[in-house]
Design a protein around this motif. Structure first.
Motif, short mmCIF file in Angstrom:
data_model
loop_
_atom_site.label_atom_id
_atom_site.label_comp_id
_atom_site.label_asym_id
_atom_site.label_seq_id
_atom_site.Cartn_x
_atom_site.Cartn_y
_atom_site.Cartn_z
N ARG A 182 0.82 -1.22 0.00
CA ARG A 182 0.00 0.00 0.00
C ARG A 182 0.86 1.27 0.00
O ARG A 182 0.58 2.21 -0.73
N LEU A 183 1.90 1.31 0.82
CA LEU A 183 2.66 2.54 1.04
C LEU A 183 3.86 2.69 0.12
O LEU A 183 4.32 3.81 -0.12
N VAL A 184 4.38 1.59 -0.38
CA VAL A 184 5.59 1.64 -1.22
C VAL A 184 5.28 1.22 -2.65
O VAL A 184 5.55 1.97 -3.60
N TRP A 185 4.71 0.03 -2.83
CA TRP A 185 4.53 -0.49 -4.18
C TRP A 185 3.46 0.27 -4.96
O TRP A 185 3.68 0.62 -6.12
N ALA A 186 2.29 0.51 -4.36
CA ALA A 186 1.20 1.18 -5.09
C ALA A 186 1.60 2.58 -5.56
O ALA A 186 1.38 2.92 -6.74
N PRO A 187 2.19 3.44 -4.71
CA PRO A 187 2.63 4.75 -5.23
C PRO A 187 3.70 4.62 -6.31
O PRO A 187 3.73 5.43 -7.25
N ASP A 188 4.56 3.62 -6.19
CA ASP A 188 5.59 3.40 -7.21
C ASP A 188 4.93 3.09 -8.55
O ASP A 188 5.28 3.65 -9.60
N LEU A 189 3.94 2.20 -8.52
CA LEU A 189 3.24 1.82 -9.75
C LEU A 189 2.50 3.02 -10.36
O LEU A 189 2.56 3.25 -11.58
N ILE A 190 1.82 3.81 -9.52
CA ILE A 190 1.10 4.98 -10.02
C ILE A 190 2.06 6.01 -10.59
O ILE A 190 1.80 6.60 -11.65
N GLY A 191 3.18 6.23 -9.91
CA GLY A 191 4.17 7.17 -10.41
C GLY A 191 4.71 6.75 -11.76
O GLY A 191 4.88 7.58 -12.67
N CYS A 192 4.98 5.46 -11.93
CA CYS A 192 5.48 4.95 -13.22
C CYS A 192 4.43 5.14 -14.31
O CYS A 192 4.77 5.51 -15.45
N LEU A 193 3.17 4.90 -13.97
CA LEU A 193 2.09 5.08 -14.95
C LEU A 193 2.01 6.54 -15.38
O LEU A 193 1.86 6.84 -16.57
N LEU A 194 2.12 7.46 -14.43
CA LEU A 194 2.09 8.89 -14.76
C LEU A 194 3.28 9.28 -15.63
O LEU A 194 3.14 10.09 -16.56
N PHE A 195 4.45 8.71 -15.38
CA PHE A 195 5.61 8.98 -16.22
C PHE A 195 5.36 8.51 -17.65
O PHE A 195 5.73 9.18 -18.61
N LEU A 196 4.72 7.34 -17.79
CA LEU A 196 4.42 6.82 -19.12
C LEU A 196 3.42 7.71 -19.85
O LEU A 196 3.56 7.96 -21.05
N VAL A 197 2.39 8.19 -19.14
CA VAL A 197 1.41 9.09 -19.75
C VAL A 197 2.09 10.38 -20.18
O VAL A 197 1.86 10.88 -21.29
N SER A 198 2.92 10.95 -19.31
CA SER A 198 3.64 12.17 -19.65
C SER A 198 4.52 11.98 -20.88
O SER A 198 4.55 12.82 -21.79
N GLY A 199 5.23 10.85 -20.92
CA GLY A 199 6.10 10.57 -22.06
C GLY A 199 5.33 10.39 -23.35
O GLY A 199 5.78 10.84 -24.41
N HIS A 200 4.16 9.76 -23.27
CA HIS A 200 3.33 9.60 -24.48
C HIS A 200 2.87 10.96 -24.99
O HIS A 200 2.93 11.21 -26.21
N LEU A 201 2.43 11.82 -24.10
CA LEU A 201 2.02 13.17 -24.51
C LEU A 201 3.19 13.93 -25.12
O LEU A 201 3.01 14.66 -26.10
N ALA A 202 4.37 13.75 -24.56
CA ALA A 202 5.56 14.43 -25.12
C ALA A 202 5.88 13.90 -26.51
O ALA A 202 6.30 14.67 -27.39
N LEU A 203 5.70 12.60 -26.73
CA LEU A 203 5.92 12.04 -28.07
C LEU A 203 4.89 12.58 -29.06
O LEU A 203 5.23 12.89 -30.21
#
Length: 278
Positions: A182-203
């Motif tokens: 809950r405190l470590v893995w879930a935020p890590d996964l959400i942060g990675c997803l947001l990075f991927l969304v940001s990168g797609h928009l940048a592309l």
């Protein structure tokens, strides 16, 4: 030099390139990333075979150059600390030492994300009357979800903040498997997803629509390298899930090596960013 809008390109509701026909018969082209990163638009006068770049004024260029340097340094240092943290986790004792190294790296990622957002917020805008870029007043924040550059950098910044929750959680001791997830893995996964969304928009921004390959465009290389790093971060996050039944991680080697390789990508992207300046 008056102008009339001729064509708009982009994807969905976002415009990433505008082309105008000038009063003298020439054309002017505004592109989102060059305007935001370098304070440039392209002008081709009537009768000229090659276009010329037209720069924003010295105030805008100084702002963009300063913010670009801050963001580039932050991502290089932050990525380097993540490399060190992953190396300690894989080859050293790990534990609190690696967690603190990651936490320090996360602060630099926060700085790089916010500097990137500020660059979008304070980028010179296309002038409604002439083929030139107009300097805006300095702002620490704006809300412009209709602009793809703002949305991409905002999502990136939020992703770095979510990573901060993950990194803070990793400093806590004595957590159960469920608490770790809950405190470590879930935020890590959400942060990675947001990075991927940001990168797609940048592309989408740099390709003016569907992502493609543009090997002669420095901006494309920066975005592509960072997006590959985001993919590696996501693979690392998925492998770092802690099984509640056993308390063991799915694959610690993939988790550590994915983080290390992804961080190297962000280091490389930050280093390339030094050359994408006014």
């Amino acid at each position: 030099m008056s102008r009339t809008e001729e064509t708009a390109e982009g994807a969905g509701p976002f415009t990433t390139r505008l082309t105008w026909r000038l009063g003298d018969g020439g054309t002017a082209v505004w592109e989102s990333r060059p305007a935001r990163k370098r304070g440039l638009l392209t002008v081709r006068a009537a009768g000229e075979s090659e276009p010329r770049s037209r720069s924003a004024d010295s105030v805008s260029k100084h702002r963009l150059r300063r913010l670009n340097t801050i963001a580039a340094c932050a991502f290089v240092i932050g990525g380097g600390l993540f490399v060190a943290g992953a190396s300690v986790a894989q080859f050293g004792t790990g534990g609190a030492t690696g967690a603190w190294i990651y936490f320090a790296g996360g602060l630099f990622f926060n700085t790089g994300g916010y500097a990137s957002l500020l660059q979008a917020v304070n980028a010179p805008r296309q002038n409604s009357g002439i083929a030139a870029l107009a300097t805006q007043r300095w702002r620490w924040w704006s809300y412009e979800p209709g602009r793809i550059d703002w949305l991409s950098t905002f999502v990136l910044f939020v992703g770095t903040l979510v990573f901060g929750i993950n990194l803070l959680g990793s400093l806590l001791q004595g957590l159960s498997a469920q608490q770790v997830d809950r405190l470590v893995w879930a935020p890590d996964l959400i942060g990675c997803l947001l990075f991927l969304v940001s990168g797609h928009l940048a592309l989408v921004e740099v390709c003016h629509g569907r992502p493609g390959i543009r090997p002669h465009d420095l901006g494309w290389w920066i975005v592509a390298v960072n997006q590959f790093g985001s993919v590696l971060f996501m693979a690392s996050a998925l492998a770092d899930f802690t099984r509640p039944a056993t308390g063991s991680v799915v694959n610690i080697d993939i988790a550590n090596w994915g983080t290390l390789a992804g961080a190297l990508c962000f280091c490389a992207g930050g280093a390339l960013q030094f050359y994408e300046r006014p």
